[in-house]
Scaffold this motif. Structure first.
Motif, mmCIF file in Angstrom:
data_model
loop_
_atom_site.group_PDB
_atom_site.id
_atom_site.type_symbol
_atom_site.label_atom_id
_atom_site.label_comp_id
_atom_site.label_asym_id
_atom_site.label_seq_id
_atom_site.Cartn_x
_atom_site.Cartn_y
_atom_site.Cartn_z
ATOM 1 N N MET A 88 -2.618 2.272 -1.713
ATOM 2 C CA MET A 88 -3.457 1.653 -0.698
ATOM 3 C C MET A 88 -2.544 0.696 0.073
ATOM 4 S SD MET A 88 -6.841 -0.790 -0.910
ATOM 5 C CE MET A 88 -7.931 0.496 -1.529
ATOM 6 N N PHE A 89 -2.019 1.197 1.202
ATOM 7 C CA PHE A 89 -1.151 0.381 2.038
ATOM 8 C C PHE A 89 -1.935 -0.786 2.626
ATOM 9 C CE2 PHE A 89 1.080 4.565 2.675
ATOM 10 C CZ PHE A 89 2.238 4.213 2.005
ATOM 11 N N ILE A 90 -1.280 -1.973 2.672
ATOM 12 C CA ILE A 90 -1.961 -3.157 3.214
ATOM 13 C C ILE A 90 -1.134 -3.894 4.261
ATOM 14 C CG2 ILE A 90 -3.316 -3.477 1.117
ATOM 15 C CD1 ILE A 90 -1.336 -6.041 0.740
ATOM 16 N N GLY A 91 0.141 -3.542 4.430
ATOM 17 C CA GLY A 91 0.981 -4.242 5.394
ATOM 18 C C GLY A 91 2.333 -3.570 5.510
ATOM 19 N N ALA A 100 1.979 -1.726 -0.659
ATOM 20 C CA ALA A 100 0.763 -1.076 -1.144
ATOM 21 C C ALA A 100 0.424 -1.487 -2.561
ATOM 22 C CB ALA A 100 0.944 0.442 -1.105
ATOM 23 N N TYR A 101 -0.859 -1.426 -2.835
ATOM 24 C CA TYR A 101 -1.344 -1.448 -4.212
ATOM 25 C C TYR A 101 -1.306 -0.011 -4.713
ATOM 26 C CZ TYR A 101 -3.411 -6.079 -3.478
ATOM 27 O OH TYR A 101 -3.610 -7.416 -3.219
ATOM 28 N N VAL A 102 -1.069 0.168 -5.992
ATOM 29 C CA VAL A 102 -1.184 1.488 -6.608
ATOM 30 C C VAL A 102 -2.557 1.534 -7.252
ATOM 31 C CG1 VAL A 102 -0.272 3.079 -8.328
ATOM 32 C CG2 VAL A 102 1.296 1.664 -6.990
ATOM 33 N N ARG A 103 -3.386 2.431 -6.756
ATOM 34 C CA ARG A 103 -4.785 2.490 -7.196
ATOM 35 C C ARG A 103 -4.988 3.637 -8.172
ATOM 36 N NH1 ARG A 103 -5.905 -1.836 -7.253
ATOM 37 N NH2 ARG A 103 -8.131 -1.535 -7.137
ATOM 38 N N VAL A 104 -4.546 3.452 -9.393
ATOM 39 C CA VAL A 104 -4.748 4.431 -10.458
ATOM 40 C C VAL A 104 -5.464 3.718 -11.599
ATOM 41 C CG1 VAL A 104 -2.790 5.888 -9.848
ATOM 42 C CG2 VAL A 104 -2.452 3.988 -11.415
ATOM 43 N N PRO A 105 -6.249 4.453 -12.391
ATOM 44 C CA PRO A 105 -7.021 3.809 -13.452
ATOM 45 C C PRO A 105 -6.159 3.017 -14.444
ATOM 46 C CG PRO A 105 -7.758 6.049 -13.124
ATOM 47 C CD PRO A 105 -6.535 5.870 -12.276
ATOM 48 N N ALA A 106 -5.084 3.591 -14.894
ATOM 49 C CA ALA A 106 -4.214 2.875 -15.817
ATOM 50 C C ALA A 106 -3.121 2.200 -15.001
ATOM 51 C CB ALA A 106 -3.594 3.842 -16.814
ATOM 52 N N GLY A 107 -2.807 1.009 -15.333
ATOM 53 C CA GLY A 107 -1.759 0.321 -14.593
ATOM 54 C C GLY A 107 -2.102 -1.131 -14.381
ATOM 55 N N ARG A 108 -1.348 -1.754 -13.533
ATOM 56 C CA ARG A 108 -1.533 -3.165 -13.242
ATOM 57 C C ARG A 108 -2.091 -3.268 -11.834
ATOM 58 N NH1 ARG A 108 4.150 -5.263 -15.443
ATOM 59 N NH2 ARG A 108 3.861 -6.606 -13.647
ATOM 60 N N PRO A 109 -3.392 -3.508 -11.725
ATOM 61 C CA PRO A 109 -4.089 -3.370 -10.444
ATOM 62 C C PRO A 109 -3.678 -4.365 -9.360
ATOM 63 C CG PRO A 109 -5.534 -4.338 -12.085
ATOM 64 C CD PRO A 109 -4.283 -3.924 -12.798
ATOM 65 N N ASP A 110 -3.050 -5.479 -9.708
ATOM 66 C CA ASP A 110 -2.698 -6.470 -8.695
ATOM 67 C C ASP A 110 -1.251 -6.371 -8.233
ATOM 68 O OD1 ASP A 110 -5.273 -7.481 -8.697
ATOM 69 O OD2 ASP A 110 -4.827 -8.951 -10.249
ATOM 70 N N ASP A 111 -0.445 -5.538 -8.883
ATOM 71 C CA ASP A 111 0.952 -5.388 -8.474
ATOM 72 C C ASP A 111 1.030 -4.727 -7.107
ATOM 73 O OD1 ASP A 111 1.732 -6.424 -10.904
ATOM 74 O OD2 ASP A 111 2.834 -4.656 -11.550
ATOM 75 N N LEU A 112 2.010 -5.174 -6.315
ATOM 76 C CA LEU A 112 2.275 -4.546 -5.029
ATOM 77 C C LEU A 112 3.623 -3.847 -5.084
ATOM 78 C CD1 LEU A 112 0.557 -7.366 -3.665
ATOM 79 C CD2 LEU A 112 0.641 -5.504 -2.047
ATOM 80 N N PHE A 113 3.658 -2.701 -4.448
ATOM 81 C CA PHE A 113 4.871 -1.885 -4.366
ATOM 82 C C PHE A 113 5.237 -1.733 -2.903
ATOM 83 C CE2 PHE A 113 3.434 -1.146 -8.528
ATOM 84 C CZ PHE A 113 4.488 -0.669 -9.275
ATOM 85 N N LEU A 123 8.883 1.188 -4.846
ATOM 86 C CA LEU A 123 9.526 0.155 -5.647
ATOM 87 C C LEU A 123 8.582 -1.007 -5.881
ATOM 88 C CD1 LEU A 123 12.799 0.009 -3.512
ATOM 89 C CD2 LEU A 123 12.503 1.223 -5.682
ATOM 90 N N TRP A 124 8.636 -1.574 -7.080
ATOM 91 C CA TRP A 124 7.837 -2.751 -7.365
ATOM 92 C C TRP A 124 8.311 -3.889 -6.483
ATOM 93 C CZ3 TRP A 124 8.847 -7.706 -9.084
ATOM 94 C CH2 TRP A 124 7.732 -8.441 -9.496
ATOM 95 N N ALA A 125 7.372 -4.646 -5.903
ATOM 96 C CA ALA A 125 7.730 -5.746 -5.013
ATOM 97 C C ALA A 125 7.176 -7.099 -5.460
ATOM 98 C CB ALA A 125 7.253 -5.452 -3.598
ATOM 99 N N ALA A 126 5.981 -7.120 -6.064
ATOM 100 C CA ALA A 126 5.358 -8.395 -6.418
ATOM 101 C C ALA A 126 4.244 -8.174 -7.440
ATOM 102 C CB ALA A 126 4.804 -9.070 -5.177
ATOM 103 N N ARG A 127 3.939 -9.222 -8.186
ATOM 104 C CA ARG A 127 2.923 -9.107 -9.236
ATOM 105 C C ARG A 127 1.498 -9.403 -8.752
ATOM 106 N NH1 ARG A 127 6.243 -13.162 -10.606
ATOM 107 N NH2 ARG A 127 5.444 -15.268 -10.427
ATOM 108 N N SER A 128 1.384 -9.850 -7.500
ATOM 109 C CA SER A 128 0.063 -10.141 -6.931
ATOM 110 C C SER A 128 0.215 -10.329 -5.428
ATOM 111 C CB SER A 128 -0.527 -11.415 -7.542
ATOM 112 O OG SER A 128 0.249 -12.539 -7.160
#
Length: 149
Positions: A88-91, A100-113, A123-128
């Motif tokens: 889910m791209f946001i910027g 983007a957020y990765v919107r999958v059931p398993a995972g860390r829902p607030d991490d941004l890639f 690539l992982w970019a931030a934890r929130s």
């Protein structure tokens, strides 16, 4: 809370009028994914944020829907890149890469890639969302997420 944080981090922040809950719900209906709660809270304060010489820190509700729909439905992109359905791209960074957020059931829902438009890397970019805004504010250059964290 979000406007105060962003104003402290970015001297040139530009805010829009708040998005309505009905508008934010459109993200979920159109993309078939729940919007993260922290994104909902930010959009309730401002329907998108620009800074860093006009680049989009966080897109408006309409931009989120349009950009994600375009990436998911483009036949050209389908031939060039992995699927975008789980993102889910946001910027963006103003240079083609998107956050983007990765919107999958398993995972860390607030991490941004970050999606790299040249390599198709995710690539992982931030934890929130807050961490993303803070890291980006102190960054040196458009590809701050490539630097050692």
């Amino acid at each position: 809370m979000w406007r105060d944080l962003i104003e402290r981090l970015y001297d040139d922040a530009e805010f829009a009028d708040p998005a309505s809950d009905a508008g934010i719900d459109q993200i979920e209906r159109r993309l078939g994914q729940p919007a993260p709660e922290e994104l909902r809270r930010l959009l309730r304060e401002t329907d998108g944020v620009r800074a860093d010489y006009g680049s989009c820190l966080v897109w408006s509700v309409q931009e989120i829907i349009e950009q994600n729909t375009e990436f998911r439905e483009s036949a050209d992109f389908a031939q060039l890149y992995m699927s975008f359905d789980q993102l889910m791209f946001i910027g963006d960074n103003g240079g083609g890469d998107r956050f983007a957020y990765v919107r999958v059931p398993a995972g860390r829902p607030d991490d941004l890639f970050v999606w790299d438009h040249e390599t198709d890397e995710r690539l992982w970019a931030a934890r929130s969302l807050q961490d993303y805004l803070e890291r980006r504010a102190v960054a040196d250059g458009d590809d701050w997420y490539r630097k050692a964290l």
